[in-house]
Scaffold this active site. Sequence first.
Site, mmCIF file in Angstrom:
data_model
loop_
_atom_site.group_PDB
_atom_site.id
_atom_site.type_symbol
_atom_site.label_atom_id
_atom_site.label_comp_id
_atom_site.label_asym_id
_atom_site.label_seq_id
_atom_site.Cartn_x
_atom_site.Cartn_y
_atom_site.Cartn_z
ATOM 1 N N GLY A 152 -3.247 2.104 0.164
ATOM 2 C CA GLY A 152 -3.527 0.585 -0.133
ATOM 3 C C GLY A 152 -4.131 0.409 -1.487
ATOM 4 O O GLY A 152 -3.967 1.350 -2.242
ATOM 5 N N ASP A 155 -7.798 5.602 -5.525
ATOM 6 C CA ASP A 155 -8.480 6.348 -4.612
ATOM 7 C C ASP A 155 -7.859 7.562 -4.263
ATOM 8 O O ASP A 155 -8.392 8.530 -4.085
ATOM 9 C CB ASP A 155 -8.693 5.616 -3.275
ATOM 10 N N GLY A 169 -6.581 0.972 -4.260
ATOM 11 C CA GLY A 169 -7.322 1.966 -4.524
ATOM 12 C C GLY A 169 -8.734 1.472 -4.760
ATOM 13 O O GLY A 169 -9.771 2.195 -4.447
ATOM 14 N N THR A 188 1.786 4.915 -1.892
ATOM 15 C CA THR A 188 1.120 6.098 -1.535
ATOM 16 C C THR A 188 1.434 6.871 -0.101
ATOM 17 O O THR A 188 1.872 5.988 0.705
ATOM 18 C CB THR A 188 -0.384 6.027 -1.446
HETATM 19 N N1 GLY Z 1 -3.790 3.858 -2.898
HETATM 20 C C1 GLY Z 1 -2.993 4.028 -4.267
HETATM 21 C C2 GLY Z 1 -3.702 3.566 -5.360
HETATM 22 O O1 GLY Z 1 -4.398 2.269 -5.209
HETATM 23 O O2 GLY Z 1 -3.701 4.134 -6.269
#
Ligand code: GLY
Length: 406
Positions: free
Chosen positions: A290, A269, A292, A238
Amino acid sequence: MKISRRGFLGSAVATPVVAGTLVAGAASGAAPTRRGAARDIIVAAGNGLPYLDRAYALLTSGGDTLDAAIAVVTGPEDDPEDDSVGLGGLPNEEGVVELDACCMHGPTRRAGSVGAVRNIRNVSKVAKAVIEHTGHVMLVGEGAERFAVAMGFPRENLLTERSRKIWLLWKETHSTSDWWGPGPASPGWRPPAAAREARNLSPAARVDSLYARAMELGIEPGHGLGAVRRVLFPPTGTIHCSALNARGEMSGITTTSGLAFKLPGRCGDSPVIGAGCFTDQDVGSAGATGSGEENIRVAGAHTIVENLRRGMEPLEAGLDALKRIVRNYNGDMTRLKYIDMTYYVLRNDGAYAGVSLWEGYGPTEPHHIAVHDGTKARAERTVALFKGWSDEFPPTPSLPPERATK
Ligand code: GLY
């Protein structure tokens, strides 16, 4: 029961509101707060560092704050070497790349988001197009892809050869009860019992076995251990970026290919406004990289901005969101050990912080916040709530230190 329009409106609208006016004190929860003068500054996840110069030049030449943030995140989106975002992102369990993104434009107080989008590289820009060309906030799946094509985004294959082979390595080695991997007619075949035993190997032997198969699959030697690491610890990757200008305008954006080898359709997230990103230029902007699922459960970015509104410093605001994740597990370190989360916090006076649950993935991969505020683009270590390195889900043996390099 028949209800007239007049009757419906009469019952639905709270009585103290006089048309076009606010009840006394009703605005106080959203009242602008500013500690000092605004300044030009961009903060991003560590993988945004190489793109900060071009974004800062755009910001300081009068460019829009969302466009400046997009100038950062499209860097990793366009980079086939970054396997956590856009082109080259690690795919879902079926080998298909699915991308998520969301953004908030502070000056117009609008938001846009897309989830589980296939075949379109720059989902950050598609999220912005949702703001500009629809009356919606969130589009997902096939509808989001068709919308992107209607907006002029080209369809393309996002799966690079390296990401395909890493997925294949994962696919072949994560189950002994399917038909993936060498069959009985192949010299590399092992009978099911032997394959099961192979899964119980010592960490070093397991790494060796995965590495050997990575080489057979044609993964370049320089990327062999990286591939093994991604199979053992599927990453979430991400990138987030928040931008503030000297006029006090702010925007934020987050984009990702999500958790590697996820179930098709899984959204983390990053496309969730308030979790992966939240911006209110009356107060500040925050974003996350991190785990999500953990971040959605604490609405991390929104929590942080509301903490700023209540007067917390950026560092305290970010650490508080991390503590909420810890609280969700009642502090159980046997579980928290496998979770990781990093928050990037920018207040509307330019004060900022990068915080993380753990120090990073390992000594060679500490977490960073990338910052440009006029002097030089730089990466700063995040402040970690816990000392040590995270092991990611699923719980598998740690890589031996001598192999823990990329
Ligand atoms: N933070 C990215 C995900 O968990 O998809």
